[in-house]
Design a protein around this motif. Structure first.
Motif, PDB file in Angstrom:
ATOM      1  N   ALA A  42       0.757  -1.288  -0.081  1.00 57.11           N
ATOM      2  CA  ALA A  42      -0.030   0.057  -0.117  1.00 57.11           C
ATOM      3  C   ALA A  42       0.685   1.355  -0.017  1.00 57.11           C
ATOM      4  O   ALA A  42       0.436   2.255  -0.569  1.00 57.11           O
ATOM      5  CB  ALA A  42      -1.051   0.074   1.169  1.00 57.11           C
ATOM      6  N   THR A  43       1.914   1.244   0.568  1.00 58.59           N
ATOM      7  CA  THR A  43       3.086   2.421   0.527  1.00 58.59           C
ATOM      8  C   THR A  43       4.382   1.767   0.365  1.00 58.59           C
ATOM      9  O   THR A  43       4.505   0.568   0.571  1.00 58.59           O
ATOM     10  CB  THR A  43       2.779   2.953   1.869  1.00 58.59           C
ATOM     11  N   PRO A  44       5.043   2.661  -0.096  1.00 57.77           N
ATOM     12  CA  PRO A  44       6.743   2.016  -0.559  1.00 57.77           C
ATOM     13  C   PRO A  44       7.478   1.600   0.763  1.00 57.77           C
ATOM     14  O   PRO A  44       8.475   2.377   0.912  1.00 57.77           O
ATOM     15  CB  PRO A  44       7.182   3.317  -1.313  1.00 57.77           C
ATOM     16  N   GLU A  45       7.160   0.682   1.496  1.00 57.29           N
ATOM     17  CA  GLU A  45       7.797   0.406   2.882  1.00 57.29           C
ATOM     18  C   GLU A  45       7.848  -1.012   2.875  1.00 57.29           C
ATOM     19  O   GLU A  45       7.010  -1.871   2.430  1.00 57.29           O
ATOM     20  CB  GLU A  45       7.413   1.034   3.835  1.00 57.29           C
ATOM     21  N   ILE A  46       9.062  -1.592   3.202  1.00 55.11           N
ATOM     22  CA  ILE A  46       9.088  -3.293   3.381  1.00 55.11           C
ATOM     23  C   ILE A  46       8.090  -3.736   4.327  1.00 55.11           C
ATOM     24  O   ILE A  46       7.315  -4.687   3.975  1.00 55.11           O
ATOM     25  CB  ILE A  46      10.473  -3.702   3.972  1.00 55.11           C
ATOM     26  N   GLY A  47       7.800  -3.248   5.325  1.00 56.36           N
ATOM     27  CA  GLY A  47       6.945  -3.629   6.422  1.00 56.36           C
ATOM     28  C   GLY A  47       5.330  -3.018   6.146  1.00 56.36           C
ATOM     29  O   GLY A  47       4.430  -3.537   7.008  1.00 56.36           O
ATOM     30  N   ALA A  48       5.294  -2.515   5.076  1.00 57.73           N
ATOM     31  CA  ALA A  48       3.737  -2.049   4.804  1.00 57.73           C
ATOM     32  C   ALA A  48       2.969  -3.271   4.492  1.00 57.73           C
ATOM     33  O   ALA A  48       3.283  -4.379   4.192  1.00 57.73           O
ATOM     34  CB  ALA A  48       3.849  -0.868   3.619  1.00 57.73           C
ATOM     35  N   LYS A  49       1.534  -2.728   4.521  1.00 53.97           N
ATOM     36  CA  LYS A  49       0.449  -3.608   4.521  1.00 53.97           C
ATOM     37  C   LYS A  49       0.788  -4.288   2.703  1.00 53.97           C
ATOM     38  O   LYS A  49       0.613  -3.438   1.788  1.00 53.97           O
ATOM     39  CB  LYS A  49      -1.056  -3.167   4.356  1.00 53.97           C
ATOM     40  N   ASP A 151       4.115 -12.668   5.765  1.00 57.31           N
ATOM     41  CA  ASP A 151       4.116 -12.164   7.039  1.00 57.31           C
ATOM     42  C   ASP A 151       5.266 -11.107   7.193  1.00 57.31           C
ATOM     43  O   ASP A 151       6.520 -10.963   6.670  1.00 57.31           O
ATOM     44  CB  ASP A 151       4.996 -13.253   8.027  1.00 57.31           C
ATOM     45  N   PRO A 152       4.600  -9.788   7.035  1.00 58.55           N
ATOM     46  CA  PRO A 152       5.408  -8.548   7.252  1.00 58.55           C
ATOM     47  C   PRO A 152       6.723  -8.536   8.212  1.00 58.55           C
ATOM     48  O   PRO A 152       7.939  -7.882   7.858  1.00 58.55           O
ATOM     49  CB  PRO A 152       4.590  -7.384   7.518  1.00 58.55           C
ATOM     50  N   LYS A 153       6.387  -9.131   9.409  1.00 62.08           N
ATOM     51  CA  LYS A 153       7.403  -9.140  10.502  1.00 62.08           C
ATOM     52  C   LYS A 153       8.677  -9.839   9.985  1.00 62.08           C
ATOM     53  O   LYS A 153       9.888  -9.554  10.232  1.00 62.08           O
ATOM     54  CB  LYS A 153       6.864  -9.408  12.033  1.00 62.08           C
ATOM     55  N   LYS A 154       8.337 -11.331   9.437  1.00 64.24           N
ATOM     56  CA  LYS A 154       9.377 -12.026   9.215  1.00 64.24           C
ATOM     57  C   LYS A 154      10.009 -11.322   7.808  1.00 64.24           C
ATOM     58  O   LYS A 154      11.503 -11.504   7.733  1.00 64.24           O
ATOM     59  CB  LYS A 154       8.604 -13.491   8.836  1.00 64.24           C
ATOM     60  N   ASP A 190      14.152  -0.339   8.632  1.00 63.27           N
ATOM     61  CA  ASP A 190      13.586   0.085   9.889  1.00 63.27           C
ATOM     62  C   ASP A 190      14.425   0.475  10.799  1.00 63.27           C
ATOM     63  O   ASP A 190      15.509  -0.373  11.316  1.00 63.27           O
ATOM     64  CB  ASP A 190      12.655  -1.343  10.624  1.00 63.27           C
ATOM     65  N   PRO A 191      14.650   1.655  11.130  1.00 59.02           N
ATOM     66  CA  PRO A 191      15.846   2.075  12.007  1.00 59.02           C
ATOM     67  C   PRO A 191      15.924   1.068  13.399  1.00 59.02           C
ATOM     68  O   PRO A 191      17.169   0.661  13.914  1.00 59.02           O
ATOM     69  CB  PRO A 191      15.771   3.513  12.522  1.00 59.02           C
ATOM     70  N   ALA A 192      14.871   1.157  14.237  1.00 55.18           N
ATOM     71  CA  ALA A 192      14.982   0.439  15.421  1.00 55.18           C
ATOM     72  C   ALA A 192      15.346  -1.084  15.053  1.00 55.18           C
ATOM     73  O   ALA A 192      16.194  -1.645  15.998  1.00 55.18           O
ATOM     74  CB  ALA A 192      13.539   0.593  16.014  1.00 55.18           C
ATOM     75  N   ALA A 193      14.642  -1.702  14.125  1.00 57.72           N
ATOM     76  CA  ALA A 193      15.001  -3.145  14.259  1.00 57.72           C
ATOM     77  C   ALA A 193      16.365  -3.306  13.646  1.00 57.72           C
ATOM     78  O   ALA A 193      16.828  -4.382  14.061  1.00 57.72           O
ATOM     79  CB  ALA A 193      13.906  -3.577  13.230  1.00 57.72           C
ATOM     80  N   ALA A 194      16.889  -2.542  12.894  1.00 54.03           N
ATOM     81  CA  ALA A 194      18.312  -2.641  12.374  1.00 54.03           C
ATOM     82  C   ALA A 194      19.082  -2.354  13.489  1.00 54.03           C
ATOM     83  O   ALA A 194      20.281  -3.286  13.879  1.00 54.03           O
ATOM     84  CB  ALA A 194      18.384  -1.584  11.088  1.00 54.03           C
TER      85      ALA A 194
END
Length: 646
Positions: A42-49, A151-154, A190-194
């Motif tokens: 939906a948006t240009p992000e890896i973890g997006a829906k 799975d977005p998280k994975k 994702d800065p925090a996850a990285a």
């Protein structure tokens, strides 16, 4: 799987340009998925829906490009769906009909585990530093597969891990810049996850690059600065070939990768490839002096050498090793010679070398030819040498020219047959030019006789032409390196200059005691630099080849540096000036500036004594030849202790 990027990006660029101009291409740019279950976000992000999962080889239309994401659209079930797909999941679609999507196809349930297993294999290769390029290719393929996970998280965690190990592999292979780019992509996900994924990194270099990547991702670093200082200062600093300024200073670069060069004249240049692992850095260099060897020779050899005031314990001829770039003062000392002093500039231009001609300050007899009543000479008045080293004596009374061998014997088979020679009335001087042509001055006739090399023909110059009158008592003649002829007129107290063909060029001098004036001028000599020296009744004067006055010295008297009826004048290779001081029965030697160097001789008939020395000549080896009128002989002198025959 290899994905073509250049053609796709070029096509997107053309599509956008045509779109902005209001003229769309005939067909929209299309891309095709290169993995199964490629997610449309939906948006240009890896973890997006995820809006929908597309099967392998699905073709979609490109609307725009935002960073690593394509905005695409496609029709499904009669509806147009628009979303974003990562560039790793697609390639440019060929102009063929795509296969129809397979409805209801689901992702493999064990895909995540499969990706994790392959990641571990690549990580192990990187840890062991084996086949890094193969590991990087494998991780690049796994990156595309990871984007297809439901799975977005994975999906996010695997993508972060892949970027991390891609960066570690690049750094391990020595490419810090490429490693930094991979680390930045990881923080862009994702800065925090990285940050959490890199918490246990213990390698200092990688840890520093991770911190730098995080700051770049957050927009905290726009460029980099490097402070450079040198000893000595004022060296030029270059970043990637661009002149940045002089040290000390702080210089900025848009990239952390810098090819640093430091240059200063006289010092070894510094070149270093630098990769800054922080927003700022510092470099300090102690510059090393450039050095070259100096070839040092003297004539004669055997002079002690001092460099910059320090005796180096060597004697010429020698090589002085390791002189720093710049100017150095050289001094040569040798017994019986004046100290020689000069400077040399050591640089890149050419191999430095010094050849010093030492000036003797003490002379001893080295032999003689003839004696009064021997018949070798009758009334000798002038002396010259040709290019082959033969000596020639002008004998005034019989009007003859005597050619002498190296042993002092007259050459019996040599004679001048030109009839003009027999018509001379009062010959006064002679000289050879560089081609072997002989010039003889006659003061009474008055002419200059130019005799061919074979002695058979001659031409007569009377000095007229070019607005000047005929010669009046020519007393001396000389020739310069260009073949110009100089004639001294004692009758008019002037010097006349001619071409080798006899064409008048210029004249200078009048009667008097001022600069450029003469009283009974009687001898002339020309230096290797074409400086003209003229001897008159009381002094020596020095002129340029055009007659400009340069210097003078001497006066009438019997003291050192004074003259009584001087008759002969000569120069040596060092530019020293020799005067046959006839009525003082001695030879005086001066430097080219008039400084007295040596005086030797008293009246007498013994070796080392003189009776009316009238001419002097100096060989290339520094042997001084003196012609005596009253003693009717030639004496030779070389550097040595006074009064000792050699």
């Amino acid at each position: 799987m290899t994905v073509s990027r250049f053609g796709l990006k070029a096509a997107i660029g053309l599509f956008l340009v045509f779109g902005m101009c209001g003229t769309a291409p005939s067909a929209p740019v299309k891309v095709r998925t290169v993995v199964d279950n490629a997610g449309i976000k939906a948006t240009p992000e890896i973890g997006a829906k995820s809006l929908v999962k597309l099967p392998l080889s699905t073709i979609v239309s490109v609307l725009d490009k935002q960073g690593e994401w394509y905005q695409v659209s496609f029709d499904k079930d009669g509806k147009t769906i628009s979303g974003y797909i990562h560039e790793m999941l697609v390639e440019e679609a060929p102009d063929i009909a795509p296969p129809e999507p397979q409805a209801g196809e689901e992702a493999k349930p064990d895909l995540a585990a499969e990706i994790e297993g392959e990641i571990e294999e690549a990580k192990e290769s990187i840890r062991q530093e084996k086949n890094l390029s193969g590991a990087e290719d494998a991780l690049g393929g796994l990156l595309a597969k990871s984007f297809s996970l439901a799975d977005p998280k994975k999906q996010k965690s695997l993508v972060i891990e892949i970027y991390l190990w891609l960066g570690i592999s690049r750094v391990t292979g020595g490419d810090e810049e490429a490693g930094l780019k991979e680390f930045k992509k990881m923080f862009d996900v994702d800065p925090a996850a990285a940050k959490d994924a890199t918490r246990n990194i213990a390698t200092p270099k990688i840890d520093a690059l991770l911190k730098l990547a995080e700051q770049e991702s957050l927009g905290l670093i726009r460029d980099f600065s490097l402070e450079v200082s040198t000893d000595p200062p004022e060296a030029r600093v270059f970043f990637n070939g661009q002149d940045m300024g002089s040290t000390p200073g702080s210089f900025r670069s848009p990239s952390p990768k810098i090819v640093l060069e430091v240059k200063k004249a006289g010092f070894l240049p510094v070149r270093e490839e630098i990769f800054l692992t922080a927003a700022s850095g510092k470099k300090t260099y102690r510059l090393e002096l450039l050095k070259r060897d100096l070839s040092l020779s003297s004539f004669p050899a055997g002079a002690a050498v001092s460099v910059d005031g320090r005796d180096i314990g060597r004697a010429t001829n020698c090589r002085v090793e390791g002189l720093a770039y710049g100017r150095h003062e050289i001094r040569l000392t040798k017994n019986l010679y004046l100290d020689w002093a000069g400077s040399v500039n050591i640089s890149d231009e050419e191999q430095p070398a010094v050849l010093a001609v030492l000036v003797g300050k003490s002379y001893a007899p080295a032999g003689s030819w003839g004696e009064r009543g021997s018949g070798l000479f009758d009334n000798p008045i002038a002396l010259a040498s040709d290019k082959d080293g033969f000596l020639y004596v002008l004998d005034e009374s019989p009007g003859r020219i005597i050619k002498l061998t190296a042993e002092g014997r007259a050459v019996s088979d040599w004679k001048i047959t030109a009839p003009e020679l027999r018509e001379l009335k009062n010959p006064t001087a002679l000289v050879f030019d560089g081609q072997g042509t002989l010039y003889v001055a006659d003061g009474r006739r008055p002419i200059v006789l130019k005799i061919s090399r074979d002695g058979r023909t001659a031409s007569i110059w009377n000095g007229a032409g070019g607005g000047t009158s005929e010669f009046r008592t020519p007393s001396a003649v000389g020739v310069d390196s260009g073949g110009h002829i100089y004639v001294v007129e004692s009758g008019t107290c002037r010097v006349k200059k001619y071409s080798g063909r006899g064409d008048f060029i210029r004249t200078w001098g009048t009667e008097g005691t001022g600069d450029g004036q003469f009283i009974q001028p009687r001898a002339l000599a020309v230096s290797a630099q074409d400086e003209i020296f003229v001897l008159d009744k009381t002094r020596v004067q020095k002129f340029s080849a055009d007659g400009a006055f340069l210097a003078s010295w001497g006066k009438s008297g019997r003291g050192e540096g004074q003259f009584q009826n001087p008759r002969g004048l000569a120069l040596d290779a060092a530019g020293s000036v020799y005067v046959a001081d006839s009525d003082n029965h001695r030879i005086q030697k001066f430097e080219g500036n008039g400084r007295l160097v040596a005086v030797w001789g008293v009246k007498g008939r013994e070796l080392g004594q003189f009776a009316e020395p009238v001419a002097v000549w100096v060989s290339g080896q520094g042997v001084v030849t003196v012609l005596e009128k009253a003693n009717e002989r030639i004496q030779f002198f070389s550097v040595g202790l006074p009064g000792l025959e050699r």
